[in-house]
Design a protein around this motif. Structure first.
Motif, PDB file in Angstrom:
ATOM      1  N   CYS A  27      77.379  55.481  56.550  1.00  0.00           N
ATOM      2  CA  CYS A  27      76.892  54.102  56.510  1.00  0.00           C
ATOM      3  C   CYS A  27      76.939  53.557  57.928  1.00  0.00           C
ATOM      4  N   ALA A  28      75.776  53.199  58.440  1.00  0.00           N
ATOM      5  CA  ALA A  28      75.684  52.677  59.795  1.00  0.00           C
ATOM      6  C   ALA A  28      75.291  51.201  59.762  1.00  0.00           C
TER       7      ALA A  28
ATOM      8  N   VAL B 188      72.118  47.601  57.341  1.00  0.00           N
ATOM      9  CA  VAL B 188      73.077  48.568  56.802  1.00  0.00           C
ATOM     10  C   VAL B 188      72.274  49.724  56.220  1.00  0.00           C
ATOM     11  N   VAL B 189      72.527  50.918  56.702  1.00  0.00           N
ATOM     12  CA  VAL B 189      71.745  52.074  56.264  1.00  0.00           C
ATOM     13  C   VAL B 189      72.687  53.196  55.842  1.00  0.00           C
ATOM     14  N   GLU B 190      72.499  53.658  54.600  1.00  0.00           N
ATOM     15  CA  GLU B 190      73.292  54.767  54.094  1.00  0.00           C
ATOM     16  C   GLU B 190      72.486  56.058  54.157  1.00  0.00           C
ATOM     17  N   SER B 191      73.202  57.160  54.177  1.00  0.00           N
ATOM     18  CA  SER B 191      72.558  58.472  54.091  1.00  0.00           C
ATOM     19  C   SER B 191      73.578  59.467  53.568  1.00  0.00           C
ATOM     20  N   GLY B 192      73.073  60.609  53.110  1.00  0.00           N
ATOM     21  CA  GLY B 192      73.951  61.713  52.759  1.00  0.00           C
ATOM     22  C   GLY B 192      74.073  62.018  51.279  1.00  0.00           C
TER      23      GLY B 192
ATOM     24  N   GLN C 249      70.752  49.987  51.034  1.00  0.00           N
ATOM     25  CA  GLN C 249      69.772  50.200  49.966  1.00  0.00           C
ATOM     26  C   GLN C 249      70.287  51.140  48.884  1.00  0.00           C
ATOM     27  N   GLY C 250      71.369  51.838  49.148  1.00  0.00           N
ATOM     28  CA  GLY C 250      71.947  52.751  48.174  1.00  0.00           C
ATOM     29  C   GLY C 250      71.473  54.181  48.367  1.00  0.00           C
TER      30      GLY C 250
END
Length: 121
Positions: free
Chosen positions: A22-23, A4-8, A113-114
């Motif tokens: 979130c991918a 799970v990977v967040e960005s932005g 990871q936040g």
């Protein structure tokens, strides 16, 4: 394995907007829900928005009408559009999914990871 990977995240002025992504990836057999939580310093982690597979989004009262959750099913990605941001929205935002991997076909929870969101002038 499921990732799970967040960005932005980032810094934005009050009244501004940000979009978080979130991918979810990996050997996912079934994706049940995709959720966003946030945790401000000294506070407990709270649920911001949730989207069940095939269902409609639900929001915390504090963000209802300002945040919009959408999903791209082809990419197992959810987007949290955050509008009219307030200083009290400052927090680390975490993506959480409930999914069943091919390894055991049982539903587990997975955290990203936040990503930090800071609303300040």
């Amino acid at each position: 394995q499921v990732q799970v990977v967040e960005s932005g995240g980032g810094l934005v002025q009050p009244g501004g907007s940000l979009r978080l992504s979130c991918a979810a990836s990996g050997m996912i057999w079934s994706l049940e829900t995709m959720n966003w939580y946030r945790q401000a310093p000294g506070e407990e982690r709270e649920l911001v928005a949730t989207l069940p597979n095939g269902g409609t989004a639900d929001y915390a009262d504090s963000v209802n009408g300002r945040f919009i959750l959408s999903k791209d099913n082809t990419k197992n990605t959810v987007y949290l559009q955050m509008n009219s941001l307030k200083p009290e929205d400052t927090a680390v935002y975490y993506c959480h999914i409930r999914a069943a991997p091919y390894s055991d076909y049982r539903v587990h929870g997975y955290w990203g990871q936040g990503t930090q969101v800071t609303v300040s002038s």
